[in-house]
Design an enzyme around this catalytic site. Structure first.
Site, PDB file in Angstrom:
ATOM      1  N   GLY A   1      -4.811   6.878   2.425  1.00  0.00           N
ATOM      2  CA  GLY A   1      -4.860   8.308   2.165  1.00  0.00           C
ATOM      3  C   GLY A   1      -6.206   8.783   1.673  1.00  0.00           C
ATOM      4  N   TYR A   2      -7.160   7.850   1.525  1.00  0.00           N
ATOM      5  CA  TYR A   2      -8.501   8.177   1.054  1.00  0.00           C
ATOM      6  C   TYR A   2      -9.528   7.622   2.041  1.00  0.00           C
ATOM      7  CZ  TYR A   2      -6.355   9.462  -3.373  1.00  0.00           C
ATOM      8  OH  TYR A   2      -5.583  10.074  -4.323  1.00  0.00           O
TER       9      TYR A   2
ATOM     10  N   HIS B   1      -6.806  -2.367   9.238  1.00  0.00           N
ATOM     11  CA  HIS B   1      -6.198  -3.660   8.909  1.00  0.00           C
ATOM     12  C   HIS B   1      -6.391  -4.657  10.050  1.00  0.00           C
ATOM     13  CE1 HIS B   1      -3.972  -2.687   5.173  1.00  0.00           C
ATOM     14  NE2 HIS B   1      -4.060  -1.452   5.647  1.00  0.00           N
TER      15      HIS B   1
ATOM     16  N   SER C   1       0.820  -1.217   0.000  1.00  0.00           N
ATOM     17  CA  SER C   1       0.000   0.000   0.000  1.00  0.00           C
ATOM     18  C   SER C   1       0.851   1.263   0.000  1.00  0.00           C
ATOM     19  CB  SER C   1      -0.940   0.006   1.207  1.00  0.00           C
ATOM     20  OG  SER C   1      -1.879  -1.043   1.121  1.00  0.00           O
TER      21      SER C   1
ATOM     22  N   GLN D   1     -12.936   0.786   0.269  1.00  0.00           N
ATOM     23  CA  GLN D   1     -13.265   1.939  -0.572  1.00  0.00           C
ATOM     24  C   GLN D   1     -13.880   1.504  -1.901  1.00  0.00           C
ATOM     25  OE1 GLN D   1      -9.446   3.840  -0.835  1.00  0.00           O
ATOM     26  NE2 GLN D   1      -9.278   4.070   1.383  1.00  0.00           N
TER      27      GLN D   1
ATOM     28  N   GLU E   1      -5.867  -7.769   9.947  1.00  0.00           N
ATOM     29  CA  GLU E   1      -4.828  -8.807   9.914  1.00  0.00           C
ATOM     30  C   GLU E   1      -3.556  -8.371  10.618  1.00  0.00           C
ATOM     31  OE1 GLU E   1      -3.442  -6.032   6.875  1.00  0.00           O
ATOM     32  OE2 GLU E   1      -5.411  -6.777   7.467  1.00  0.00           O
TER      33      GLU E   1
ATOM     34  N   ASN F   1      -3.360   2.350   7.206  1.00  0.00           N
ATOM     35  CA  ASN F   1      -2.495   2.885   6.151  1.00  0.00           C
ATOM     36  C   ASN F   1      -3.355   3.249   4.953  1.00  0.00           C
ATOM     37  OD1 ASN F   1      -0.559   3.550   4.280  1.00  0.00           O
ATOM     38  ND2 ASN F   1       0.087   1.439   3.910  1.00  0.00           N
TER      39      ASN F   1
ATOM     40  N   GLY G   1      -2.910   3.749  -3.416  1.00  0.00           N
ATOM     41  CA  GLY G   1      -3.444   4.750  -4.324  1.00  0.00           C
ATOM     42  C   GLY G   1      -4.915   5.084  -4.181  1.00  0.00           C
TER      43      GLY G   1
ATOM     44  N   GLY H   1      -4.551  -2.138  -0.691  1.00  0.00           N
ATOM     45  CA  GLY H   1      -3.737  -1.781  -1.844  1.00  0.00           C
ATOM     46  C   GLY H   1      -3.434  -0.291  -1.855  1.00  0.00           C
TER      47      GLY H   1
ATOM     48  N   CYS I   1      -9.480  -2.020   3.737  1.00  0.00           N
ATOM     49  CA  CYS I   1      -8.734  -0.826   3.321  1.00  0.00           C
ATOM     50  C   CYS I   1      -9.124  -0.388   1.906  1.00  0.00           C
ATOM     51  CB  CYS I   1      -7.234  -1.059   3.464  1.00  0.00           C
ATOM     52  SG  CYS I   1      -6.288   0.481   3.517  1.00  0.00           S
ATOM     53  N   LEU I   2      -8.277  -0.573   0.894  1.00  0.00           N
ATOM     54  CA  LEU I   2      -8.675  -0.210  -0.462  1.00  0.00           C
ATOM     55  C   LEU I   2      -9.903  -1.011  -0.875  1.00  0.00           C
ATOM     56  CD1 LEU I   2      -7.962   1.467  -3.034  1.00  0.00           C
ATOM     57  CD2 LEU I   2      -6.731  -0.562  -3.835  1.00  0.00           C
TER      58      LEU I   2
END
Length: 362
Positions: free
Chosen positions: A290-291, A331, A45, A250, A333, A288, A221, A219, A246-247
């Site tokens: 940023g969005y 996260h 990530s 989103q 995990e 972790n 971005g 992941g 996480c990603l």
């Protein structure tokens, strides 16, 4: 060797180079973890980012073969206050400097990381570069302002082919957007028959694998840079129990009709408090990202907010019970101390078992 960290706002930090003596460009972010620098370095990530560690001494317990979260690091640069080149730990097999050199990742030490963190918190994440050359700072700053950050991080870190981690339990398709090894470990230790697929897998390809459930991984971005994944999730949502991390959280939100936005400086560290709304219980989580999912975009999507971040009240969990799907922004995990969040994998497999039971008796 002298190195410089140069930011697009004109800030120039002079320090000592370690790791690879190469020039790198990336988004400068900070991580507040006291330990876990090996996990940070190997978390996919962080692809495309230059990470500042707020803890002052990094590298003191070295690097070992067992704590990697991916087969190789994808981080673009590493910024520390003090770099330890004489680690002491019984599991140590190489130094931090040796690891960075092996993967051609530049590092810089001797930087006032408290100042840098305050700057990022005030102005938000900034483009930056680490360099050992003598090009005038003005020229490098001008090039930074004109540069574009990469938008294809997921394609860089995702597996290129399907592979399996056989088990005797439920078949779980793990969609790899830059998955940490910890997610696979949590599934395999519960006996799952895991099939890992690339980020651009289609709904038809997933159906052919006949899964009992689907897990969307973490992941790097902007989630909107992976439109094919959003399309796949929207097509398959409701067919199988689904868990996003996480990603993946989103992307689940976007596929459901919600929206996401870039945070000012993101959440990165191992001590972020998250409140579960149904129980009012607080969990200390590893994060972790940023969005985040925009709260005002949830209405009419069928999504329900299940968790919130206590630091800034951003959304940390979503659920759509009718579609047998849920997700978390953090996260589960990861174990930055407490193992409290592991129950989410059990919750997912309970959902899988219930769906299989309903299908059997249909």
């Amino acid at each position: 060797m002298r190195a410089r960290l140069i930011l697009e706002d004109g800030t120039v930090c002079v320090g000592k180079a370690f790791g690879a003596a190469t020039e790198t460009l990336g988004e400068v972010v900070f991580n507040t973890g006291l330990t876990g620098y090996q996990e940070v370095l190997s978390d996919p990530s962080y692809c495309g980012q230059i990470v500042t560690m707020t803890y002052p001494l990094i590298g003191n317990y070295g690097v070992n073969r067992d704590d990697f979260e991916a087969v190789r690091p994808f981080i673009h640069g590493f910024v520390v206050r003090e770099h330890c080149d004489t680690p002491s730990n019984w599991r140590n097999t190489q130094t931090l400097d040796e690891l960075l050199k092996a993967y051609e990742i530049p590092g810089i030490s001797g930087v006032d990381t408290r100042m840098l963190t305050r700057k990022i918190r005030h102005y938000g994440t900034l483009r930056g570069m680490i360099t050992t050359n003598d090009t005038p700072a003005e020229e490098l700053i001008a090039s930074l302002k004109e540069s574009s950050l990469m938008i294809d991080q997921v394609s860089r870190v995702s597996t290129k082919s399907v592979f399996s981690a056989p088990g005797t339990g439920d078949r779980i398709v793990l969609v790899d957007f830059g998955s940490k090894h910890g997610i696979l470990r949590e599934l395999t230790k519960r006996g799952c028959d895991v099939v890992v697929v690339p980020y651009n897998v289609t709904a038809a390809e997933i159906r052919r694998l006949q899964p009992d459930g689907i897990l969307l991984s973490n992941g790097p971005g902007d989630p909107k840079d992976v439109p094919q994944a959003i399309q796949m999730i929207s097509e398959i949502l409701g067919e199988y129990p689904l868990f996003g991390i996480c990603l993946g959280h989103q992307l689940f939100a976007l596929a459901s009709g919600a929206d996401t936005e870039k945070l000012k400086f993101g959440h990165r560290g191992g001590n972020h408090p998250v409140k579960e709304l149904t129980t009012n219980r607080t969990y200390i989580t590893s994060q972790n990202h940023g969005y985040a999912v925009k709260e005002d975009s949830i209405a009419g999507t069928g999504l329900e907010v299940t968790h919130i971040a206590l630091n800034d009240n951003t959304i940390e969990g979503l659920s759509n019970q009718a579609k047998r799907a849920f997700s978390v922004q953090y996260h589960p995990e990861a174990a930055p101390g407490p193992y409290d969040s592991g129950y989410l994998f059990d919750q997912f497999l309970e959902m899988v078992a219930k769906a299989k039971g309903e299908k059997k008796h249909a």
